[in-house]
Design a protein around this motif. Sequence first.
Motif, PDB file in Angstrom:
ATOM      1  N   ALA A 188       0.952  -1.214  -0.014  1.00  0.00           N
ATOM      2  CA  ALA A 188      -0.026   0.070   0.046  1.00  0.00           C
ATOM      3  C   ALA A 188       1.005   1.244  -0.018  1.00  0.00           C
ATOM      4  O   ALA A 188       0.467   2.349  -0.299  1.00  0.00           O
ATOM      5  CB  ALA A 188      -1.012  -0.025   1.192  1.00  0.00           C
ATOM      6  N   GLN A 228      -3.787  -1.851   5.375  1.00  0.00           N
ATOM      7  CA  GLN A 228      -3.314  -0.620   5.079  1.00  0.00           C
ATOM      8  C   GLN A 228      -3.900  -0.312   3.690  1.00  0.00           C
ATOM      9  O   GLN A 228      -4.510   1.032   3.357  1.00  0.00           O
ATOM     10  CB  GLN A 228      -1.854  -0.693   4.673  1.00  0.00           C
ATOM     11  CG  GLN A 228      -0.898  -0.941   5.831  1.00  0.00           C
ATOM     12  CD  GLN A 228      -0.738   0.298   6.905  1.00  0.00           C
ATOM     13  OE1 GLN A 228      -1.514   0.046   8.010  1.00  0.00           O
ATOM     14  NE2 GLN A 228      -0.181   1.126   6.702  1.00  0.00           N
ATOM     15  N   ARG A 272      -1.785  -7.584   7.102  1.00  0.00           N
ATOM     16  CA  ARG A 272      -1.633  -6.458   7.550  1.00  0.00           C
ATOM     17  C   ARG A 272      -1.613  -5.338   6.330  1.00  0.00           C
ATOM     18  O   ARG A 272      -1.961  -4.122   6.447  1.00  0.00           O
ATOM     19  CB  ARG A 272      -0.075  -6.367   7.893  1.00  0.00           C
ATOM     20  CG  ARG A 272       0.059  -6.711   9.390  1.00  0.00           C
ATOM     21  CD  ARG A 272       1.496  -6.680   9.727  1.00  0.00           C
ATOM     22  NE  ARG A 272       1.723  -7.071  11.340  1.00  0.00           N
ATOM     23  CZ  ARG A 272       3.017  -7.333  11.630  1.00  0.00           C
ATOM     24  NH1 ARG A 272       3.897  -7.312  10.825  1.00  0.00           N
ATOM     25  NH2 ARG A 272       2.900  -7.665  12.968  1.00  0.00           N
ATOM     26  N   GLU A 273      -0.957  -5.928   5.083  1.00  0.00           N
ATOM     27  CA  GLU A 273      -1.067  -5.194   3.912  1.00  0.00           C
ATOM     28  C   GLU A 273      -2.691  -4.700   3.525  1.00  0.00           C
ATOM     29  O   GLU A 273      -2.704  -3.442   3.211  1.00  0.00           O
ATOM     30  CB  GLU A 273      -0.216  -5.495   2.759  1.00  0.00           C
ATOM     31  CG  GLU A 273       0.589  -4.630   1.963  1.00  0.00           C
ATOM     32  CD  GLU A 273       1.429  -3.912   2.748  1.00  0.00           C
ATOM     33  OE1 GLU A 273       2.464  -4.402   3.186  1.00  0.00           O
ATOM     34  OE2 GLU A 273       1.460  -2.586   2.375  1.00  0.00           O
ATOM     35  N   VAL A 296      -7.353   1.286   4.081  1.00  0.00           N
ATOM     36  CA  VAL A 296      -7.455   2.959   4.489  1.00  0.00           C
ATOM     37  C   VAL A 296      -7.034   3.596   3.556  1.00  0.00           C
ATOM     38  O   VAL A 296      -7.824   4.768   3.206  1.00  0.00           O
ATOM     39  CB  VAL A 296      -6.240   3.268   5.778  1.00  0.00           C
ATOM     40  CG1 VAL A 296      -5.996   4.652   6.141  1.00  0.00           C
ATOM     41  CG2 VAL A 296      -6.671   2.409   6.994  1.00  0.00           C
ATOM     42  N   ARG A 297      -6.121   3.245   2.671  1.00  0.00           N
ATOM     43  CA  ARG A 297      -5.819   4.034   1.315  1.00  0.00           C
ATOM     44  C   ARG A 297      -6.739   4.294   0.271  1.00  0.00           C
ATOM     45  O   ARG A 297      -7.059   5.348  -0.221  1.00  0.00           O
ATOM     46  CB  ARG A 297      -4.485   3.310   0.629  1.00  0.00           C
ATOM     47  CG  ARG A 297      -3.874   3.984  -0.540  1.00  0.00           C
ATOM     48  CD  ARG A 297      -3.004   3.379  -1.242  1.00  0.00           C
ATOM     49  NE  ARG A 297      -2.614   3.834  -2.395  1.00  0.00           N
ATOM     50  CZ  ARG A 297      -1.780   3.433  -3.401  1.00  0.00           C
ATOM     51  NH1 ARG A 297      -0.912   2.674  -3.013  1.00  0.00           N
ATOM     52  NH2 ARG A 297      -1.693   4.110  -4.712  1.00  0.00           N
TER      53      ARG A 297
END
Lengths: 430, 200
Positions: free
Chosen positions: B59, B171, B167-168, B174-175
């Motif tokens: 991300a 992210q 985890r990615e 959110v992005r």
Amino acid sequence: MCWSLKELIAPEPVQKQPVVAWGSAGSGGKEGAKIPDLRSEGRTSSQENRPDVYEKLGTPQGLWTGGEMANPVPSACCVVLAAVVVVYAQRHSQLESHTQYERVGADVTMKCGSMDWDAAVTWTANGTDIDESHLNGSYLVLKNVDLSQSGQYSCYEGSSWHLKYQTNLRVGMPPKEPVLMCRSNNYPKGFYCSWHLPTPTYIPNSFNISVIHGTKDMVCEKDAVPKNRCHIRYLQLFSTVKYKVTLTVTNPLGKNFTTLTFDEFAIVKPDPPESVVAKPVPNNPRRLEVSWQNPSSWPDPESFPLKFFLRYRPLILDQWQHVELSDGTSHTITDAYAGKEYIIQVAAKDNDIGTWSDWSVAVHATPWTEEPKHLTTEAQITETTSASTSSFMAPPTTKICDKGAVVGSGAMAVCWTAGLVVAAYSVLFI
Amino acid sequence: MAAAESPSAALRRRDLCSRGIRLAGKMRADVVDLLDAYVEQQGLDASASVAAVEGVPLAAVERWDEQTGTQRLLENLAAYRAFRALLAQMLEEQREQLGEADAGLGRALAAVLLQVSAFAYHLEELLRLESRGVPGEEGDEEEEDGPPPPPRLSLFEQKLRGLGVLRELAQWAVRSVRDLRQLAKPSPATGAAPGLAESP
């Protein structure tokens, strides 16, 4: 005979005639002294032999300069001045400025420069002589130093008072682990780190900060104000790679450091909302209208909107009520207690990441209350009563009741009866 | 330079962006919960650093604010298509190796997979709205002549990769919210979304 100031400053041009001074050099001779007439002794002026003249008169030959003679007073002044300069130079020449750092509680021994141990010296601290009990030969020994012993220490040779050594003693402590904090109050632009020492060291400290993102070193630009802060611009957004910030503090007595590791989202914390205003709502005794603004440090509230948390309570109670608001910068409280003063605060958070801001400055407001209408009626009754009973004042217990104080119809009847009794007494006494 | 957008297209785009923002927000919340459950049930350390895993879209982006709308949509679409495949793989490995004990984890994984698929479809809709061709998925094109499958990972390696994927994905969620908010902004000049032109 006195020399004038002009002569002292700018002596008369050298005369070829002998100058005879009576008395000591520079004294100008004695007033009234008679200059013998050399001509009476069978000599003409052309034949005057100056040495003969001085022999005759007893003037010391040292005054004779062989045709030129300077004014002695300015020369004497120069000699004295030169002597002073030499003495000062001897005392303070060639001495380097030392600063010596020592820990609180340490034992400090100072040598008097290159003086031997058994040399006679005098030590001073900030100009005050130090008692000989602190001396070990020519060494100054300070045991278990404390902060009050910081100052300028000087060592003088015994008899000549030549300054032999001087140092500025600074008593302090090595630094403890510094306290470091990093925060982004202007996401997504960047973040800042600030630091301080938990206890003072009392001596100068220097701080060095390093920021690493993955394998990349980043530059933390120091802020001019405050000094213990630096800021970093984000080069990447939405990274899962953590930032590692290491702060090292160093002083002449030691060093210490601390490290902070965090990810991009965790440190996002806006500043509190600004310009919080709370106002009563007309004709609504249980409402308060609250409005606020985004913190001015938050750069792009449109793309990175904030949500808000409002808390409020009447001053007389301890328990807060809370409302979370996902958008907008205003809210109407609808359950306020009538007539009670409220305290209200607002906090902000990025809609998606990070933590809540601190609470805003508190504002106070009281809901709208209706003005009591009976005031006009009571005034009229009071006027009438006082006009007819000028010599009689009804006791408080017989005061005419106003509507607001009455509870229930029975009590109302009692009040009116009392009012009638008062009126009857008034009529009797007119 | 793009032509001015019609009002109905602008409304449609704003509507799609709003729904996409809600989808991404919900997806993120579920991914965060799944991440916590995954770490706990797989016996992993939540603070463990995981090296970038091949095939997991990162991300992290530089100059995010300078991206055009098309760039944002294309990068998002590529990422969620990749996550769709990765989550499917994780689900399969989960079922093969971890069995009934982690049925809850399996269900949570499946739920997130569904949301990822839905979001990818949503992005395709946005791209079609902008009259942009929706790129084909690489898997479809290389079905017959694709590269050999990667070597099978050990159980621990699978768990670590799963941690990296989730985890990615968190992210990216959110992005994506931020990207769609940028897309939803009307352009002051033309009324069109900013950055949807060919060039910034």
